[in-house]
Design a protein around this motif. Sequence first.
Motif, PDB file in Angstrom:
ATOM      1  N   ALA A 194       0.834  -1.208   0.000  1.00 31.80           N
ATOM      2  CA  ALA A 194       0.000   0.000   0.000  1.00 31.80           C
ATOM      3  C   ALA A 194       0.868   1.258   0.000  1.00 31.80           C
ATOM      4  O   ALA A 194       0.558   2.247  -0.688  1.00 31.80           O
ATOM      5  CB  ALA A 194      -0.929  -0.007   1.211  1.00 31.80           C
ATOM      6  N   THR A 195       1.959   1.237   0.760  1.00 36.73           N
ATOM      7  CA  THR A 195       2.875   2.381   0.769  1.00 36.73           C
ATOM      8  C   THR A 195       3.559   2.543  -0.580  1.00 36.73           C
ATOM      9  O   THR A 195       3.747   3.667  -1.073  1.00 36.73           O
ATOM     10  CB  THR A 195       3.930   2.206   1.875  1.00 36.73           C
ATOM     11  N   GLN A 196       3.930   1.418  -1.201  1.00 33.97           N
ATOM     12  CA  GLN A 196       4.542   1.483  -2.525  1.00 33.97           C
ATOM     13  C   GLN A 196       3.582   2.100  -3.546  1.00 33.97           C
ATOM     14  O   GLN A 196       4.005   2.855  -4.432  1.00 33.97           O
ATOM     15  CB  GLN A 196       4.971   0.083  -2.961  1.00 33.97           C
ATOM     16  N   ALA A 197       2.294   1.797  -3.403  1.00 38.86           N
ATOM     17  CA  ALA A 197       1.311   2.379  -4.313  1.00 38.86           C
ATOM     18  C   ALA A 197       1.251   3.901  -4.175  1.00 38.86           C
ATOM     19  O   ALA A 197       0.953   4.618  -5.138  1.00 38.86           O
ATOM     20  CB  ALA A 197      -0.069   1.771  -4.061  1.00 38.86           C
ATOM     21  N   GLU A 198       1.544   4.401  -2.962  1.00 42.96           N
ATOM     22  CA  GLU A 198       1.539   5.848  -2.759  1.00 42.96           C
ATOM     23  C   GLU A 198       2.633   6.538  -3.569  1.00 42.96           C
ATOM     24  O   GLU A 198       2.545   7.737  -3.848  1.00 42.96           O
ATOM     25  CB  GLU A 198       1.715   6.166  -1.269  1.00 42.96           C
ATOM     26  N   LEU A 199       3.684   5.795  -3.926  1.00 46.47           N
ATOM     27  CA  LEU A 199       4.750   6.380  -4.742  1.00 46.47           C
ATOM     28  C   LEU A 199       4.239   6.839  -6.099  1.00 46.47           C
ATOM     29  O   LEU A 199       4.819   7.734  -6.719  1.00 46.47           O
ATOM     30  CB  LEU A 199       5.883   5.370  -4.934  1.00 46.47           C
ATOM     31  N   LEU A 200       3.180   6.207  -6.573  1.00 48.33           N
ATOM     32  CA  LEU A 200       2.650   6.567  -7.887  1.00 48.33           C
ATOM     33  C   LEU A 200       2.154   8.012  -7.922  1.00 48.33           C
ATOM     34  O   LEU A 200       2.240   8.688  -8.957  1.00 48.33           O
ATOM     35  CB  LEU A 200       1.509   5.629  -8.276  1.00 48.33           C
ATOM     36  N   ASP A 201       1.618   8.477  -6.798  1.00 50.02           N
ATOM     37  CA  ASP A 201       1.021   9.812  -6.768  1.00 50.02           C
ATOM     38  C   ASP A 201       1.837  10.811  -5.953  1.00 50.02           C
ATOM     39  O   ASP A 201       1.438  11.964  -5.822  1.00 50.02           O
ATOM     40  CB  ASP A 201      -0.392   9.739  -6.187  1.00 50.02           C
ATOM     41  N   ALA A 202       2.960  10.353  -5.369  1.00 50.45           N
ATOM     42  CA  ALA A 202       3.751  11.243  -4.524  1.00 50.45           C
ATOM     43  C   ALA A 202       4.432  12.306  -5.372  1.00 50.45           C
ATOM     44  O   ALA A 202       5.134  12.001  -6.344  1.00 50.45           O
ATOM     45  CB  ALA A 202       4.789  10.440  -3.745  1.00 50.45           C
ATOM     46  N   GLY A 203       4.237  13.569  -4.998  1.00 49.09           N
ATOM     47  CA  GLY A 203       4.878  14.666  -5.700  1.00 49.09           C
ATOM     48  C   GLY A 203       6.147  15.098  -4.993  1.00 49.09           C
ATOM     49  O   GLY A 203       6.537  14.527  -3.970  1.00 49.09           O
ATOM     50  N   PRO A 204       6.811  16.110  -5.514  1.00 46.18           N
ATOM     51  CA  PRO A 204       8.069  16.575  -4.901  1.00 46.18           C
ATOM     52  C   PRO A 204       7.916  16.994  -3.444  1.00 46.18           C
ATOM     53  O   PRO A 204       8.868  16.891  -2.678  1.00 46.18           O
ATOM     54  CB  PRO A 204       8.464  17.770  -5.782  1.00 46.18           C
ATOM     55  N   ASP A 205       6.712  17.449  -3.056  1.00 44.96           N
ATOM     56  CA  ASP A 205       6.523  17.946  -1.695  1.00 44.96           C
ATOM     57  C   ASP A 205       6.336  16.831  -0.670  1.00 44.96           C
ATOM     58  O   ASP A 205       6.655  17.020   0.508  1.00 44.96           O
ATOM     59  CB  ASP A 205       5.312  18.891  -1.634  1.00 44.96           C
ATOM     60  N   ASP A 206       5.806  15.691  -1.093  1.00 45.36           N
ATOM     61  CA  ASP A 206       5.531  14.631  -0.120  1.00 45.36           C
ATOM     62  C   ASP A 206       6.300  13.337  -0.393  1.00 45.36           C
ATOM     63  O   ASP A 206       6.053  12.326   0.250  1.00 45.36           O
ATOM     64  CB  ASP A 206       4.032  14.323  -0.067  1.00 45.36           C
ATOM     65  N   ILE A 207       7.256  13.376  -1.326  1.00 46.98           N
ATOM     66  CA  ILE A 207       8.008  12.167  -1.620  1.00 46.98           C
ATOM     67  C   ILE A 207       8.873  11.744  -0.434  1.00 46.98           C
ATOM     68  O   ILE A 207       9.060  10.545  -0.173  1.00 46.98           O
ATOM     69  CB  ILE A 207       8.891  12.375  -2.888  1.00 46.98           C
TER      70      ILE A 207
END
Length: 748
Positions: A194-207
């Motif tokens: 689930a955390t890896q899936a968040e990488l798909l939408d993570a932008g420069p501010d929350d990466i």
Amino acid sequence: MKAAGRSARTRLRDRVAASDPGLLRLTAGLRTVGAIALTLAVLAVFGVDVKHLVAGAIAAMVATFAIREKEPGPQAVTLALGLPVALASMSLSTLLASRVVLGDAVFVVLIFSAVFVRRFGDRGTALGLIGFQVYFVSLFVGAKPSGLPSLWLAVAAAFASSAVMRFAVVPATPTRILRLLRQAFRARLAQLIATQAELLDAGPDDIDKTLERLRDGTARLHETALMIQSRLEEGTPDKSTARLVQRRIADAEIAAERLGLLLLTARSAERADTLTLHLPGAPAPSVGRSPAPGEATEILRRDLAALRTLVLRPPSEARGTALSHLRNRLLGYRDEENLPEATPAVQDVFRGIGESARAVMGLRMALDGPQDESDDSPATARSREELDAEDAAIDAGEEAAPEEEQTGLRRPTTRAAVQVAVGSSLAIVGGEFLSTQRWYWAVLTCWIVFINTASTGEILVKGYRRLLGTVLGVVAGIVLAGLVGNHTWTAFGLVLVLIFAMFYTAPLSYTLMSFFVTAMLGLLYTLLHTYSMSVLLLRVEETALGAACGIVAAALVLPIRTDRRTNELLGTVLERLTDVTEGAVDQLSGGQAADLLDTARELDQALGDLRAATQPLTHPITPLRARRDTAQYVVALLETCAYHARSLAATAELLPTHPSIAADPRLRGAVRRTVRNIEAIAARVADEDAGAEVETGPSIASLLEPDVAGVPRYGRITGRVLRHLERLDEAVVGLARPLGVSVRAPKR
């Protein structure tokens, strides 16, 4: 509604399983609180006074947490032997209470013996702990010889209650614990996906935050894998089953970690460095808006959710066309023709999803037995055949050679026994100056800071944490004592709550545990009618004195400096890393099959010991910031090396059965430079004057001599093997700078 309720219960169960693998903390808390409550109930029937209730409660706590064996049979034997030890210790303390000098001398001898007998394993450790703690209980309640019969009754009731809770009310067999640990592994694997899936939408501010959660999830998954490995022998019916589960757990862990790296690579312009998953605060790779065109991103998001579903779905719900469809689609990505149109980096992610799905299916087959094959696609059937062939090739393996045992003062238990005896003697003398009645608190602190520590730095950190927890606990004790007043059973009820909190938080935070212990003592003093502000402040003074005495003894008597301890463990890690790397590459080069799973496990255990030993160097309060950063960097690099070594070992284990992997003798020569570099670093760690050098040079892939004309350079060796070898070589060279090893380029 029923389905929704079942789903909510499943989610709650998974969260609990992930937060407390094996429910070990919950079991310890419930078992201890139950033993104390049952002891109090039994003693209340006999009408004993509050002093004996307190003695029975503490004895029940000791009898419960001291037992460390994993099998019920040995636990019962240790508990049975612990009762006469407890009775003898209680009697000795009570009879010598009026003879100060003799009593103190006997107490020091008892302390030395309690640590010395740890050399006899879990049983020796438990009996020594029981002897010391029960002696302390007698001092705490101010036992008199005339009250010995009632104290014997309290101790006997405590041990009987502990046995009832351990074997009847809250049983925890190795098989059950292993089953719960496997459930925790699945839950943590699902959380990581689930955390890896968040990488798909993570932008420069929350990466950065997403990457930090990814690091934490990867570490938690690895922690659970190690816990499972440590209990396989007792929790499985035979060695073949244990090795099968070990293989599938390792496959799933490696596949999940690799999937995270592939996702990071897809989000950045360059291949992601493995170090980003292991070094706290490592800079995140620069990311774009999306790893792929909109359609490919949606497919990735859908397939990561499907992979998580495959992990979490219980066996009872694993049959059916919907789940089979998900499984078939994900396993289809192992075939090149099924990959969606996307950039090469994104296609690598889909390949990683396919390999992760294969690892999850192998995990299901190992843990849950035969699966429904009626809806298998050709890709799924082929994966299942590969897994069956691998399972059939697993044997019991060879027994590990016994390690050379140290003797005399070099033996850790002997050294610790001498140190704690000297420290306790100092604590007794100093404690008597502070209080002739409460001096034993200093001795208890000195004893505790030596438990599970092996260097002066570890003792210093543990003493600091205990003092901090004690100071905060005194404040809480004052508040609770004022609220409870003279309500005896209300106070006992709060004591039970605090004891549960103490055991539930002990593996997480030593400071929190000390806080709950001290708050509980404030209530016990209230029950014994000895509570006052001065008593609790004296508790802080005695704690500080005991910690100081322990630190002085550790620093002056047979000291083990933190540097020496970490260097020894670092040498062990490098030795294990060489064993895994050479063994895996030798097997990939056509050499004889070796027991790589156990060798990789030894590497993980050695690295875990090093990580724990470096805590004094990496503690937030350390003033040596550069040293802290160096220690964190070295450990992170070693974790990177261990990941690639585990991956090589897992690939080598597939060699006899996997159609796409064949032995290539050229690999043996290509890895020689890496092995020489590891040995050079180990020589430097062992001897600072060693003139060792690390050599750099061309890539590992370029070291493979080309075959005859017309034959591909790599033959049937996969590119993945070469990538792991290359990354391992880079990480080993990276270790040279922080460890002070010279780096030279090859001669032309």
